[in-house]
Design a protein around this motif. Structure first.
Motif, PDB file in Angstrom:
ATOM      1  N   SER A   1       1.059  -1.168   0.108  1.00 25.36           N
ATOM      2  CA  SER A   1      -0.463  -0.396  -0.241  1.00 25.36           C
ATOM      3  C   SER A   1       1.176   1.305  -0.162  1.00 25.36           C
ATOM      4  O   SER A   1       0.164   2.656  -0.422  1.00 25.36           O
ATOM      5  N   GLN A   2       2.064   1.434   0.053  1.00 19.14           N
ATOM      6  CA  GLN A   2       3.020   2.374   0.296  1.00 19.14           C
ATOM      7  C   GLN A   2       3.378   2.596  -0.818  1.00 19.14           C
ATOM      8  O   GLN A   2       3.643   3.766  -1.082  1.00 19.14           O
ATOM      9  N   LYS A   3       2.620   1.825  -2.195  1.00 15.96           N
ATOM     10  CA  LYS A   3       2.421   2.609  -3.557  1.00 15.96           C
ATOM     11  C   LYS A   3       1.956   3.608  -3.571  1.00 15.96           C
ATOM     12  O   LYS A   3       2.056   4.897  -4.364  1.00 15.96           O
ATOM     13  N   ILE A   4       1.320   3.600  -2.576  1.00 12.73           N
ATOM     14  CA  ILE A   4      -0.072   4.844  -3.095  1.00 12.73           C
ATOM     15  C   ILE A   4       1.143   6.201  -3.289  1.00 12.73           C
ATOM     16  O   ILE A   4       0.690   7.429  -3.264  1.00 12.73           O
ATOM     17  N   PHE A   5       1.597   6.619  -1.595  1.00  8.78           N
ATOM     18  CA  PHE A   5       2.490   7.327  -1.913  1.00  8.78           C
ATOM     19  C   PHE A   5       2.797   7.788  -3.012  1.00  8.78           C
ATOM     20  O   PHE A   5       2.941   9.577  -3.315  1.00  8.78           O
TER      21      PHE A   5
ATOM     22  N   TYR B   1      -4.478   1.298   5.531  1.00 11.64           N
ATOM     23  CA  TYR B   1      -3.889   0.223   5.053  1.00 11.64           C
ATOM     24  C   TYR B   1      -2.014   0.384   5.235  1.00 11.64           C
ATOM     25  O   TYR B   1      -1.522  -0.901   5.641  1.00 11.64           O
ATOM     26  N   ASP B   2      -1.782   1.097   5.748  1.00 10.47           N
ATOM     27  CA  ASP B   2       0.068   1.297   6.214  1.00 10.47           C
ATOM     28  C   ASP B   2      -0.590   1.382   7.599  1.00 10.47           C
ATOM     29  O   ASP B   2       0.463   0.727   8.271  1.00 10.47           O
TER      30      ASP B   2
ATOM     31  N   HIS C   1      -0.152  10.118  -4.088  1.00 13.16           N
ATOM     32  CA  HIS C   1      -0.458  11.014  -2.663  1.00 13.16           C
ATOM     33  C   HIS C   1      -0.043  12.285  -3.258  1.00 13.16           C
ATOM     34  O   HIS C   1      -0.459  13.366  -2.945  1.00 13.16           O
TER      35      HIS C   1
ATOM     36  N   TRP D   1      -4.244   5.200   1.835  1.00  9.71           N
ATOM     37  CA  TRP D   1      -2.766   5.119   2.679  1.00  9.71           C
ATOM     38  C   TRP D   1      -3.142   5.148   4.398  1.00  9.71           C
ATOM     39  O   TRP D   1      -2.417   3.528   5.085  1.00  9.71           O
ATOM     40  N   THR D   2      -3.657   5.762   5.456  1.00 11.91           N
ATOM     41  CA  THR D   2      -3.231   5.123   6.776  1.00 11.91           C
ATOM     42  C   THR D   2      -4.347   4.371   7.138  1.00 11.91           C
ATOM     43  O   THR D   2      -3.805   3.823   8.101  1.00 11.91           O
TER      44      THR D   2
ATOM     45  N   THR E   1      -6.377   8.818  -1.068  1.00 14.05           N
ATOM     46  CA  THR E   1      -5.423   8.788  -1.629  1.00 14.05           C
ATOM     47  C   THR E   1      -4.665   9.108  -0.025  1.00 14.05           C
ATOM     48  O   THR E   1      -4.037   7.492   0.822  1.00 14.05           O
ATOM     49  N   GLY E   2      -4.777   9.752   0.636  1.00 17.98           N
ATOM     50  CA  GLY E   2      -4.174  10.071   1.995  1.00 17.98           C
ATOM     51  C   GLY E   2      -5.095   8.859   2.618  1.00 17.98           C
ATOM     52  O   GLY E   2      -4.311   8.097   4.162  1.00 17.98           O
TER      53      GLY E   2
END
Lengths: 237, 253, 245
Positions: free
Chosen positions: B61-65, B125-126, B68, B122-123, B118-119
């Motif tokens: 899920s970091q890929k979202i960054f 899943y990460d 984002h 991220w919160t 996206t944020g």
């Protein structure tokens, strides 16, 4: 053409401020409504906290609660502060006078600041009696006065600009809240932090308090300067 | 200033294609060459956020960054243009600048919403929570409210010139407020739970390159959207002017 | 200097977006004149008045009002103009005297108390001087508004629909008052007036000069003597009547 005697900006400031104070002294419109509202918000806080008996939690929460009270009350006052300027075109009358229009901003800011400070003087003891009586008062408590003053100045400053805008809009009360709360957010964040640190005498006090105060003061300086520069556009529109 | 169609309009279509291509390239890079872990994050494995222990290993899920952050950068850029055009409007009183400021804010809104979505993903899943008052997230939440405020302010003023003045002033103040918001949330840690977490450890090139490509791609798309939207508005305005002229002619005739 | 025109407007234009509120409005009004501005709703009458009284800025074009450049020296001009509007421009929670004193001090009138006393006598409100304006009738408020507009002895007075909301008795008092202040000017210089009104008869009776605006353009600007009453009535109905229909 005869030259009329010029009135200095300082005199204009004093005359306009005097007008606001005299009007308030006569009607007590803002102070009464803000005072009653303060009391009601305290009642609501008390009800909301009925089940939270942990005294320690209250101590940690009290800074935030107090600032919530100030924000709600100031919204009420700011809405009122321009209502009577518009009521019968009085502000237009002032705009017809040869004066520097940012003086209107500074005088209104001062009036709103004074009214808010009066309300705070009433609200602080009430707040202590209702929520903090019997709790250990920390020696660092007087440090909470710093964020209180800086925060109130910032609220009066940006609030005066926004109230001038929203008085000419539909649904002005809600709109003022919508524009005001996000804009005031950084100041609120800094002031809540500094106030809570002072009330709890947190060990982090000496690390974070100066930073929070510096940011709050920086916010005040930047925002009041920008509002002052942009005020002519807003009030003339 | 809006009587002649701008030559920049011709750029809209090619820019969308270029921007789209760049985003796709970034997308492929992110999932192929970019590593999953970076620097210190690999060492401890857990992180405390608001009293909860959360795994710190970078998940997929970091890929979202990589989507984002470019969206956030582009939304800020758009807001910069809102402030610049607002200032130009106040200086010249030319309604064409107000149109540009408004269009720039609309583009900003699109990217702010993208950043928020996206944020949140991220919160979730990460960090395992839907919401945390993390500095960047908080700043963007506030920013989103301010952009909403900008549009609600516009609809609440009926006189067009007054509306333009008010929204220009508000746009300028919003732009000044955003960095202050960020500094405040960043520099004042929560005192009750003194958790300080920062991710500014510097990115390795394999993470940085797709990021920059993503920023460039989103930037191209944002500019193309802006031109297209502006052109629509300008045409609308010309139609209004023509209608008024027609009215006049029919009355005189 | 003494023969200076009150208003010299050249190509005053107010545009915003697609809307053209004023379109190259130009005219020259001599000192001591009373100008009546007519036109249908939305013709730009109020916009013109607001621009000439420095409350709004023109998009292009300019005007010399009392010899002051409207764009360059609005502040200097403000010291010499007054506005009587359909809104009284007063603070309702201050007394009559406080309102006038406030205005007098803001304008820097030399002896505010004396001037205010004199004005209150002129508008026959001396007996109610300490009463809050909120308690006044519409007619009394309007009389006080006149005093407020004249506190700094302006050389040019703008009137924006001053009759709206007045009962017949108040209209009569207002007319008498207007007549009185028209005669008298402190330094002996002729006072000029510029009025927007829907009331054609009133506008005609008071005026020395007539201006008809239609869609932001000047349809007619002339001295009253030079206008054939029948022709004016036809023009007036043609433009103003059209707006109503």
């Amino acid at each position: 053409m005869t030259n009329k005697p010029r009135v200095s900006a300082w005199q204009h400031y004093r005359i306009l401020l005097g007008k606001d104070l005299r009007r308030e002294f006569r009607t007590r419109e803002m102070l009464t409504s803000m005072g009653i509202y303060t009391l009601l918000v305290l009642v609501i806080f008390g009800t909301a906290l009925v089940q939270a008996a942990e005294k320690v939690d209250i101590l940690q929460m009290s800074g935030g609660l107090f600032w919530a009270l100030i924000v709600f009350t100031s919204l009420l006052g700011l809405n009122r502060s321009f209502a009577y300027e518009k009521e019968d075109g009085a502000l237009e009358g002032v705009l017809l006078v040869p004066l520097d229009r940012s003086v209107i901003f500074l005088s209104k800011l001062t009036a709103n600041l004074l009214f808010l400070l009066v309300i705070e003087v009433i609200a602080i003891p009430l707040f202590f009696v209702f929520f903090l009586s019997g709790l250990p008062l920390q020696p660092t408590l007087p440090l909470a006065l710093g964020p209180l003053l800086v925060g109130t100045i910032g609220i009066a400053g940006i609030g005066t600009l926004l109230a001038t805008i929203t008085i000419n809009t539909r649904g002005k009360d809600v709109l003022l809240a919508l524009l005001f709360v996000p804009l005031i957010f950084p100041l609120l964040y800094a002031c809540v932090s500094a106030t809570t640190l002072a009330i709890c005498a947190s060990p982090a006090l000496y690390d974070i308090y100066p930073a929070a105060m510096a940011l709050a003061i920086g916010y005040d300086v930047v925002m009041i300067l920008v509002s002052w520069l942009l005020y002519d556009f807003v009030v003339s529109a | 200033m809006d009587s002649q169609p701008s030559r920049l309009n011709a750029l809209a279509l090619p820019l969308v294609i270029v921007g789209g291509a760049l985003v796709i390239v970034a997308f492929i890079l992110v999932f192929t060459v970019t590593p999953l872990v970076s620097g210190e994050a690999a060492t401890n494995g857990f992180l405390e956020i608001n009293g909860q222990y959360i795994t710190n290993k970078l998940l997929l899920s970091q890929k979202i960054f990589y989507f984002h952050m470019p969206a956030a950068v582009v939304s800020m850029l758009a807001l910069l243009f809102t402030a610049i055009y607002g200032a130009l409007f106040l200086k010249t009183r030319n309604s064409a600048y107000d149109l540009r400021a408004r269009t720039a804010t609309e583009i900003s809104l699109v990217f702010v919403l993208m950043t928020m979505v996206t944020g949140l993903a991220w919160t979730r899943y990460d960090w395992g929570v839907w919401w945390t008052w993390e500095p960047r997230l908080t700043t963007y939440f506030i920013l989103m409210l301010m952009v909403f405020g900008y549009f609600i302010l516009r609809t609440a003023v009926s006189d067009p010139e007054r509306r333009a003045v008010y929204s220009s002033v508000f746009g300028i103040i919003v732009f000044i407020n955003v960095p202050i918001c960020f500094m405040v949330t960043r520099l004042i840690p929560s005192s009750v739970h003194p958790v300080i977490f920062r991710t500014d450890s510097g990115l390795p090139p394999l993470m940085l390159i797709p990021l920059l490509i993503g920023v460039a791609g989103f930037g191209c798309i944002a500019f193309a959207l802006y031109r297209q939207r502006l052109r629509t508005r300008q045409i609308e305005q010309r139609i209004e002017t023509l209608k008024l002229h027609l009215d006049e002619l029919s009355l005189e005739g | 200097m003494s023969e200076q025109a009150t208003i010299v407007a050249t190509d005053l234009t107010k545009v915003f977006g697609a809307r053209r509120a004023l379109d190259r409005v130009g005219f020259e009004l001599p000192a001591g004149a009373f100008l009546s501005i007519f036109g249908p709703n939305g013709a730009g009458k109020t916009t013109l008045l607001r621009i000439l009284s420095t409350l709004a800025r023109p998009t292009s074009g300019n005007a010399q009002v009392l010899g002051f450049d409207l764009k360059e020296k609005p502040g200097d001009l403000r010291a010499h103009i007054g506005l009587i509007s359909h809104k009284p421009l007063l603070y309702l929670d201050l007394s009559a005297e406080e309102n006038l004193l406030l205005a007098a001090r803001l304008y820097g009138v030399a002896d505010p108390y004396e001037r205010v006393g004199e004005l209150l006598a002129t508008v026959e409100l001396t007996a109610r001087r300490h009463d809050v304006v909120r308690t006044f009738s519409r007619g009394m408020t309007q009389r006080l508004a006149i005093a407020r507009a004249l506190v700094h002895d302006p050389q040019l007075v703008f009137l924006d629909e001053p009759y709206s909301g007045l009962d017949p008795r108040a209209v009569q008092i207002f007319d008498e008052l207007l007549h009185k202040v028209r005669q008298k000017s402190q330094d002996g210089k002729p006072r000029s007036f510029c009025m927007v009104s829907h009331d054609m008869d009133k506008g005609l009776a008071l005026a020395t000069h007539l201006l008809i605006l239609e869609r932001g353009k000047v349809v007619l600007f002339a001295r009253k003597e030079d206008v054939n009453p029948g022709e004016f009535a036809r023009l007036y109905l043609n433009s103003v009547g059209m707006g109503v229909a």
